[in-house]
Design a protein around this motif. Structure first.
Motif, short mmCIF file in Angstrom:
data_model
loop_
_atom_site.label_atom_id
_atom_site.label_comp_id
_atom_site.label_asym_id
_atom_site.label_seq_id
_atom_site.Cartn_x
_atom_site.Cartn_y
_atom_site.Cartn_z
N VAL A 99 0.83 -1.21 0.00
CA VAL A 99 0.00 0.00 0.00
C VAL A 99 0.87 1.26 0.00
O VAL A 99 0.62 2.21 -0.75
CB VAL A 99 -0.96 0.00 1.22
N ARG A 100 1.93 1.27 0.83
CA ARG A 100 2.80 2.45 0.92
C ARG A 100 3.53 2.72 -0.40
O ARG A 100 3.88 3.85 -0.70
CB ARG A 100 3.83 2.28 2.04
N SER A 101 3.73 1.69 -1.19
CA SER A 101 4.43 1.88 -2.47
C SER A 101 3.52 2.50 -3.52
O SER A 101 3.98 2.86 -4.61
CB SER A 101 4.96 0.53 -2.98
N GLY A 102 2.22 2.61 -3.22
CA GLY A 102 1.27 3.17 -4.17
C GLY A 102 0.25 2.18 -4.67
O GLY A 102 -0.55 2.48 -5.55
N GLY A 103 0.27 0.96 -4.12
CA GLY A 103 -0.69 -0.06 -4.53
C GLY A 103 -0.05 -1.15 -5.35
O GLY A 103 1.10 -1.05 -5.79
N LEU A 104 -0.81 -2.21 -5.57
CA LEU A 104 -0.28 -3.40 -6.23
C LEU A 104 0.22 -3.11 -7.64
O LEU A 104 1.26 -3.64 -8.06
CB LEU A 104 -1.35 -4.50 -6.27
N ASN A 105 -0.46 -2.26 -8.38
CA ASN A 105 -0.05 -1.99 -9.77
C ASN A 105 1.28 -1.24 -9.84
O ASN A 105 2.00 -1.35 -10.84
CB ASN A 105 -1.13 -1.19 -10.50
N VAL A 106 1.60 -0.49 -8.79
CA VAL A 106 2.83 0.30 -8.77
C VAL A 106 3.98 -0.47 -8.12
O VAL A 106 5.13 -0.37 -8.53
CB VAL A 106 2.60 1.63 -8.02
N TRP A 107 3.65 -1.24 -7.09
CA TRP A 107 4.66 -1.94 -6.30
C TRP A 107 5.51 -2.89 -7.15
O TRP A 107 4.99 -3.63 -7.97
CB TRP A 107 3.97 -2.72 -5.19
N GLN A 108 6.81 -2.84 -6.94
CA GLN A 108 7.74 -3.79 -7.55
C GLN A 108 8.52 -4.45 -6.43
O GLN A 108 9.16 -3.76 -5.63
CB GLN A 108 8.69 -3.07 -8.52
N PRO A 109 8.48 -5.78 -6.32
CA PRO A 109 9.14 -6.45 -5.21
C PRO A 109 10.66 -6.32 -5.29
O PRO A 109 11.25 -6.36 -6.37
CB PRO A 109 8.72 -7.91 -5.38
N THR A 110 11.27 -6.15 -4.11
CA THR A 110 12.72 -6.12 -4.03
C THR A 110 13.24 -7.56 -4.11
O THR A 110 12.48 -8.53 -4.02
CB THR A 110 13.17 -5.50 -2.71
N THR A 111 14.54 -7.69 -4.25
CA THR A 111 15.15 -9.02 -4.27
C THR A 111 14.84 -9.77 -2.98
O THR A 111 14.53 -10.97 -3.00
CB THR A 111 16.67 -8.90 -4.46
N GLU A 112 14.89 -9.05 -1.86
CA GLU A 112 14.59 -9.68 -0.57
C GLU A 112 13.14 -10.12 -0.50
O GLU A 112 12.82 -11.21 -0.03
CB GLU A 112 14.91 -8.70 0.56
N GLN A 113 12.24 -9.28 -0.98
CA GLN A 113 10.81 -9.62 -0.95
C GLN A 113 10.51 -10.84 -1.82
O GLN A 113 9.63 -11.63 -1.51
CB GLN A 113 9.98 -8.42 -1.39
N GLN A 114 11.24 -11.01 -2.88
CA GLN A 114 11.00 -12.14 -3.77
C GLN A 114 11.33 -13.48 -3.13
O GLN A 114 10.95 -14.53 -3.65
CB GLN A 114 11.79 -11.97 -5.07
N GLN A 115 12.02 -13.43 -1.98
CA GLN A 115 12.31 -14.66 -1.24
C GLN A 115 11.20 -15.02 -0.26
O GLN A 115 11.23 -16.09 0.34
CB GLN A 115 13.64 -14.50 -0.47
N ASP A 116 10.22 -14.13 -0.12
CA ASP A 116 9.15 -14.31 0.85
C ASP A 116 7.89 -14.82 0.14
O ASP A 116 7.46 -14.24 -0.86
CB ASP A 116 8.87 -12.97 1.55
N SER A 117 7.28 -15.87 0.69
CA SER A 117 6.13 -16.48 0.02
C SER A 117 4.93 -15.54 -0.09
O SER A 117 4.19 -15.58 -1.07
CB SER A 117 5.72 -17.77 0.74
#
Length: 198
Positions: free
Chosen positions: A109-127
């Motif tokens: 949400v803080r990134s601007g919502g799902l359409n805007v959000w881009q996962p970081t490398t660290e986030q991509q390790q989280d299910s």
């Protein structure tokens, strides 16, 4: 139908709540399996492997239609299965699917919502983050049913989840994150998708 229990819920709890009685009382031509995958670890990977190899793949060999469903954390696991493209499904039944922690949802949400959000490398390790990344462009089965209680403590996250489910059948009923909502939603699902044979 493979219906996955929620966290701290066993198949016995589901039977006692009336899940199978609702099927039997309607005389439905529906076999329901209630597996217990909670003991499996590995960021859901072990549970997903068992779900596919021991439950869903054999069911596809035996039945014309195979549905996957889940309650709360079980719904989250069902979505994780779908996101990994492990096998075809006829449909899904999601009862108050856990949308992930507030840490995950707040970050998106803080990134601007799902359409805007881009996962970081660290986030991509989280299910949880991986699931939401898939929800940017999901591929759904032909039939998807989702419902939750209006007083569910995760209702805001479920509403965000529902916004990603184009074409799904969405329902809300009185109740919280418990059987006061889950059982009526299950009964509504059975009536709408399988009908009464009596």
């Amino acid at each position: 139908m493979v219906l996955l229990p929620g966290a701290l819920m066993t198949p016995k709890h589901m039977v006692e709540a009336g899940v199978l009685t609702a099927v039997q009382s309607r005389l439905l031509a529906l076999d329901v399996t209630l597996p217990d995958l909670h003991a499996l670890t590995g960021d859901n990977q072990d549970a997903l492997r068992v779900l596919e190899t021991q439950l869903l793949a054999p069911a596809r060999d035996e039945y014309d239609e195979v549905w996957l469903g889940g309650i709360s954390r079980g719904g989250h696991l069902a979505l994780s299965y779908l996101s990994q493209g492990l096998g075809p499904l006829s449909g899904m039944c999601l009862l108050a699917p856990y949308p992930g922690s507030r840490i995950t949802s707040n970050c998106i949400v803080r990134s601007g919502g799902l359409n805007v959000w881009q996962p970081t490398t660290e986030q991509q390790q989280d299910s949880e983050f991986r699931l939401w990344q898939w929800l940017k462009d999901p591929a759904w089965p032909r039939q998807v049913y989702m419902g939750y209680g209006v007083d569910d403590r995760f209702a805001d996250g479920m509403q965000r989840l529902a916004s990603c489910m184009a074409g799904a059948e969405l329902h809300s009923v009185p109740g919280a994150h418990d059987w006061t909502a889950w059982l009526p939603l299950w009964e509504r699902f059975l009536d709408r998708h399988f009908g009464e044979l009596a």
